[in-house]
Motif scaffolding. Sequence first.
Motif, PDB file in Angstrom:
ATOM      1  N   GLU B  30       0.850  -1.192   0.000  1.00 27.55           N
ATOM      2  CA  GLU B  30       0.000   0.000   0.000  1.00 27.55           C
ATOM      3  C   GLU B  30       0.882   1.238   0.000  1.00 27.55           C
ATOM      4  O   GLU B  30       2.066   1.188   0.332  1.00 27.55           O
ATOM      5  CB  GLU B  30      -0.954  -0.007   1.206  1.00 27.55           C
ATOM      6  N   GLU B  31       0.283   2.362  -0.349  1.00 26.33           N
ATOM      7  CA  GLU B  31       0.999   3.637  -0.286  1.00 26.33           C
ATOM      8  C   GLU B  31       1.350   3.927   1.159  1.00 26.33           C
ATOM      9  O   GLU B  31       0.589   3.618   2.076  1.00 26.33           O
ATOM     10  CB  GLU B  31       0.117   4.773  -0.836  1.00 26.33           C
ATOM     11  N   SER B  32       2.523   4.553   1.376  1.00 28.10           N
ATOM     12  CA  SER B  32       3.003   4.742   2.742  1.00 28.10           C
ATOM     13  C   SER B  32       2.784   6.151   3.269  1.00 28.10           C
ATOM     14  O   SER B  32       2.945   6.398   4.457  1.00 28.10           O
ATOM     15  CB  SER B  32       4.499   4.459   2.795  1.00 28.10           C
ATOM     16  N   GLY B  33       2.468   7.073   2.375  1.00 23.75           N
ATOM     17  CA  GLY B  33       2.447   8.471   2.789  1.00 23.75           C
ATOM     18  C   GLY B  33       3.809   9.128   2.612  1.00 23.75           C
ATOM     19  O   GLY B  33       3.943  10.339   2.719  1.00 23.75           O
ATOM     20  N   VAL B  34       4.842   8.327   2.361  1.00 20.63           N
ATOM     21  CA  VAL B  34       6.178   8.859   2.070  1.00 20.63           C
ATOM     22  C   VAL B  34       6.376   8.777   0.561  1.00 20.63           C
ATOM     23  O   VAL B  34       6.230   7.707  -0.026  1.00 20.63           O
ATOM     24  CB  VAL B  34       7.280   8.044   2.781  1.00 20.63           C
ATOM     25  N   SER B  37       7.523   5.777  -1.829  1.00 21.86           N
ATOM     26  CA  SER B  37       7.838   4.564  -1.059  1.00 21.86           C
ATOM     27  C   SER B  37       6.552   3.842  -0.708  1.00 21.86           C
ATOM     28  O   SER B  37       5.555   4.469  -0.364  1.00 21.86           O
ATOM     29  CB  SER B  37       8.580   4.920   0.233  1.00 21.86           C
ATOM     30  N   MET B  38       6.587   2.516  -0.792  1.00 23.18           N
ATOM     31  CA  MET B  38       5.389   1.761  -0.450  1.00 23.18           C
ATOM     32  C   MET B  38       5.630   0.981   0.834  1.00 23.18           C
ATOM     33  O   MET B  38       6.753   0.848   1.292  1.00 23.18           O
ATOM     34  CB  MET B  38       5.045   0.788  -1.585  1.00 23.18           C
ATOM     35  N   ILE B  39       4.553   0.488   1.422  1.00 31.57           N
ATOM     36  CA  ILE B  39       4.652  -0.463   2.521  1.00 31.57           C
ATOM     37  C   ILE B  39       4.394  -1.842   1.931  1.00 31.57           C
ATOM     38  O   ILE B  39       3.382  -2.056   1.274  1.00 31.57           O
ATOM     39  CB  ILE B  39       3.611  -0.168   3.616  1.00 31.57           C
ATOM     40  N   MET B  40       5.330  -2.757   2.123  1.00 35.04           N
ATOM     41  CA  MET B  40       5.087  -4.127   1.696  1.00 35.04           C
ATOM     42  C   MET B  40       4.384  -4.849   2.837  1.00 35.04           C
ATOM     43  O   MET B  40       4.924  -4.991   3.932  1.00 35.04           O
ATOM     44  CB  MET B  40       6.405  -4.813   1.339  1.00 35.04           C
ATOM     45  N   LEU B  41       3.149  -5.290   2.557  1.00 38.43           N
ATOM     46  CA  LEU B  41       2.322  -5.957   3.562  1.00 38.43           C
ATOM     47  C   LEU B  41       2.712  -7.439   3.666  1.00 38.43           C
ATOM     48  O   LEU B  41       3.463  -7.936   2.816  1.00 38.43           O
ATOM     49  CB  LEU B  41       0.845  -5.785   3.169  1.00 38.43           C
ATOM     50  N   PRO B  42       2.215  -8.147   4.706  1.00 36.58           N
ATOM     51  CA  PRO B  42       2.690  -9.519   4.930  1.00 36.58           C
ATOM     52  C   PRO B  42       2.646 -10.434   3.700  1.00 36.58           C
ATOM     53  O   PRO B  42       3.602 -11.167   3.444  1.00 36.58           O
ATOM     54  CB  PRO B  42       1.760 -10.025   6.042  1.00 36.58           C
ATOM     55  N   TYR B  45       5.308  -9.086   1.185  1.00 40.21           N
ATOM     56  CA  TYR B  45       6.659  -9.296   1.709  1.00 40.21           C
ATOM     57  C   TYR B  45       6.963 -10.787   1.827  1.00 40.21           C
ATOM     58  O   TYR B  45       8.101 -11.213   1.612  1.00 40.21           O
ATOM     59  CB  TYR B  45       6.823  -8.611   3.072  1.00 40.21           C
TER      60      TYR B  45
END
Lengths: 510, 510
Positions: B30-34, B37-42, B45
């Motif tokens: 998901e989008e990270s707000g940064v 850069s994304m957040i890789m979810l479980p 990842y």
Amino acid sequence: MPKKNALPVTRAEDFAKWYQLAISEGELAEESGVRGSMIMLPWGYGIWERMQRLLDDRIKASGHENCYFPLFIPLSYFAKEAEHVEGFAKEMAVVTHHRLKAGENGLDVDPEAKLEEPLVVRPTSEMIIGSAFARWLQSWRDLPIKINQWANIVRWEMRTRMFLRTSEFLWQEGHTAHATEEDAVDETLEILEMYRSFAEEDLAMPVIAGEKPENERFPGADATYSIEAMMQDGKALQAGTSHYLGQNFSKAQNIRYQDREGQFQFAYTTSWGVSTRMIGGVIMSHGDDDGLRVPPAIAPYQVVIIPMLRDQPEDEALLEYCREVAASLKGVSALGEPVRVHLDSRPGKAAVKRWAWVKKGAPILVEVGGRDADGGNVTVLNRTALYQDNGKIANDVMPRGAFADKVTPMLEAIQQQLFDEAAERTKANIRHDVTTMEELTAHFKQKGHIGWLEVSWSKPTGDALEKVEEMLKDRKLTLRNVPQNAPAAEGACIFTGEPAVERILVGKAY
Amino acid sequence: MPKKNALPVTRAEDFAKWYQLAISEGELAEESGVRGSMIMLPWGYGIWERMQRLLDDRIKASGHENCYFPLFIPLSYFAKEAEHVEGFAKEMAVVTHHRLKAGENGLDVDPEAKLEEPLVVRPTSEMIIGSAFARWLQSWRDLPIKINQWANIVRWEMRTRMFLRTSEFLWQEGHTAHATEEDAVDETLEILEMYRSFAEEDLAMPVIAGEKPENERFPGADATYSIEAMMQDGKALQAGTSHYLGQNFSKAQNIRYQDREGQFQFAYTTSWGVSTRMIGGVIMSHGDDDGLRVPPAIAPYQVVIIPMLRDQPEDEALLEYCREVAASLKGVSALGEPVRVHLDSRPGKAAVKRWAWVKKGAPILVEVGGRDADGGNVTVLNRTALYQDNGKIANDVMPRGAFADKVTPMLEAIQQQLFDEAAERTKANIRHDVTTMEELTAHFKQKGHIGWLEVSWSKPTGDALEKVEEMLKDRKLTLRNVPQNAPAAEGACIFTGEPAVERILVGKAY
């Protein structure tokens, strides 16, 4: 014949110098040329990979899932938790530009490429992970949230030391959110226990688990627990921490949920981490005057086969025999995993290779010469019993079939022996009988391995605690933790004279 | 009954939108707000962890060792290789300060904590690893040096897209040094072959391995090879690259050794990498209108058991039965590893869970209701054959013992089926018969899945190549690579009219 050790400086002569030599001669890591950052070399990184694998299994088995969050955290995120940012602001690396350009003095930062908002290179990830929790969390059904990440971290340390304190380091950081205080405290303590068992079972490193005093808490935490390991010079190494964050971060970051009655509640959160610092702990727990001794559970190679090559035609037959010895260990397990065997067939003198692997601390060395091959034998060296009583190397010649049978109990015995040695040393070097500051001062004035004191204290807070901290600082001492299994306190606090409420460890520390 | 898919937009309707939905609905990232850069979810990842494990095994098996080098590279290091820095200078994140402080507008960068030399956040590590090679390398005996690192990388991309192009991404980068050109070229090509087999065997993603044209080389390389995968919209994804660097970096960084005659020689070096971009390739290779389909070899869970819970007293018996089903798969292997089984016992409706796992692309779903448990049965869904001809879900009820026997061939068949589907599509969508620019233009003006052309060209260089590049750019096309197994070129170059020397792929690309 006097025993001549592989490292030019012994632990007794100069422990700090010995530590540096154990790292360089064992080819674990080296200076990188970049301030405060090291290069982890294959043997050092291999140990970290083993630690990662074993701890990651424990983290997953206890219901946590791995994620990956951004390296960069916008500066504004840090403004949300005052105590937290206060704790880290002085050591943050900050990205301010996103482009280079050719300038008068060669390549330089492009002033036109200044970021609107500076980005902090993560010193820890509460602020970025908490902001995700705030988005993810809606209902009590979403709780608990239990995640972990493996990542690099940057804290701009002024005085650095390989593995123990580097500007960039590698770690895992767990972050969880819970519906109740009780659930979050339970999580904090379960993780503490996970770290204790990981340290003791996998790293063979005995530790004392307990709660840190208020002044040593993680910035923003309500309680911090640690595992503390005693190094061979008697100093303490904080090897892992688990923080109960209460509702401090959830209120700062609006991490809340609707409970079963439809009311909004702030979650209770935790965070916890161990880092490459652990490798420093392993070196200073198990190393001897010949260098490192790696516990088999985390040794990248547990058995290293060294052919006594002579650059002659018969060498190919010798190498083939060595390959057969390696193959004979396929299917053999120790400590619950297949045995990791390495054949060192590089060019070079066998004696040089032997000492390279001794310094690296591979648990079992197998030397194979022509006579061994002819007789179907191998010559076995045990890294934890390298010398005979007369100071000569202890070689054990045995049929290769016998070795294949012996390797499992041998590796398991080495793992146990390293733990037992360190546990005995730790136990022998904690005094419990000191009740006055005079005795305390006298104790720590002694030379050599002086260990820790477990003393009674009144658990002062605020200014009173600061006063205790100052008293200890003058003696280069710190409060370590209140051991979970310490006996009840009796009598007066050694620092304040007030009635004691618990027992706390005091010692020098890394 | 018309089939209703799990994603609200089909691939045919809007492939780009479908891609975003496959990621969000499959809970990959998901989008990270940064920015960028994304957040890789479980789940996302977890796929990366599986890729890492499988590729790392291949990297180690081919004699490379893992290290870890600093995140920060001093700016001056980049000045050494002009072409290299030219290629990356415009997208570098630069650390200029090491402290924050409270300012007029709240927290800000402390102007007094400016670094003497700015530090670049690594966009790739040739310059820092090469400087280590220069220190390590003394003699021909030290060669080859073959190392690898797993790391995060930052390139300040202006237009980002999850997995495919993010400012921060995760990758592995291999770096090697060799005594001769031949050895270094061999290494470059062996790695290309390693990437091809990893992509095809582990990711079930067919690729074309070949050499990139000069204009698409890595900055500073003498030759760049790639694997190119065809996505379901016909576009190319460069999924991995292997670079032969000649002596360019060794001369810039003084990476030299004494040969057998005692003469100093510059080494020949290589570098190569694959990244989290590969996950984008897996999504666009194998996804369908119900979301992702993960090849079993890289699926974090291969079998997901979903109990049809009803919040009633008998649920505990049902859960116990599900645990028994899971336990019955212990010891069962597929694709050379123990089968990864997950019991999804969270609260929630079974139908919601089913579709969550369908969208995530778990290869096999096992639904267990009270009737199944009573009869000793399980209801099995195959993610690659989810529907019957009439559009209904294809459930296969079978005794749990029969399922335990069936799971291995089923997982292996799914892995093969995903590869076969993608390989057929790739093959069907490469045209080999286009010989004029008119035909080429007409081909790429068509709507829908139009794939690639393999055409004959004269391998122009410099300005002439730039002209070709411009011609293609006008048509939103790029040169991909010269396939290793392409037939010999005949006739005239489609671009220049000169005699053709080889065959090259042309297409749209990510």
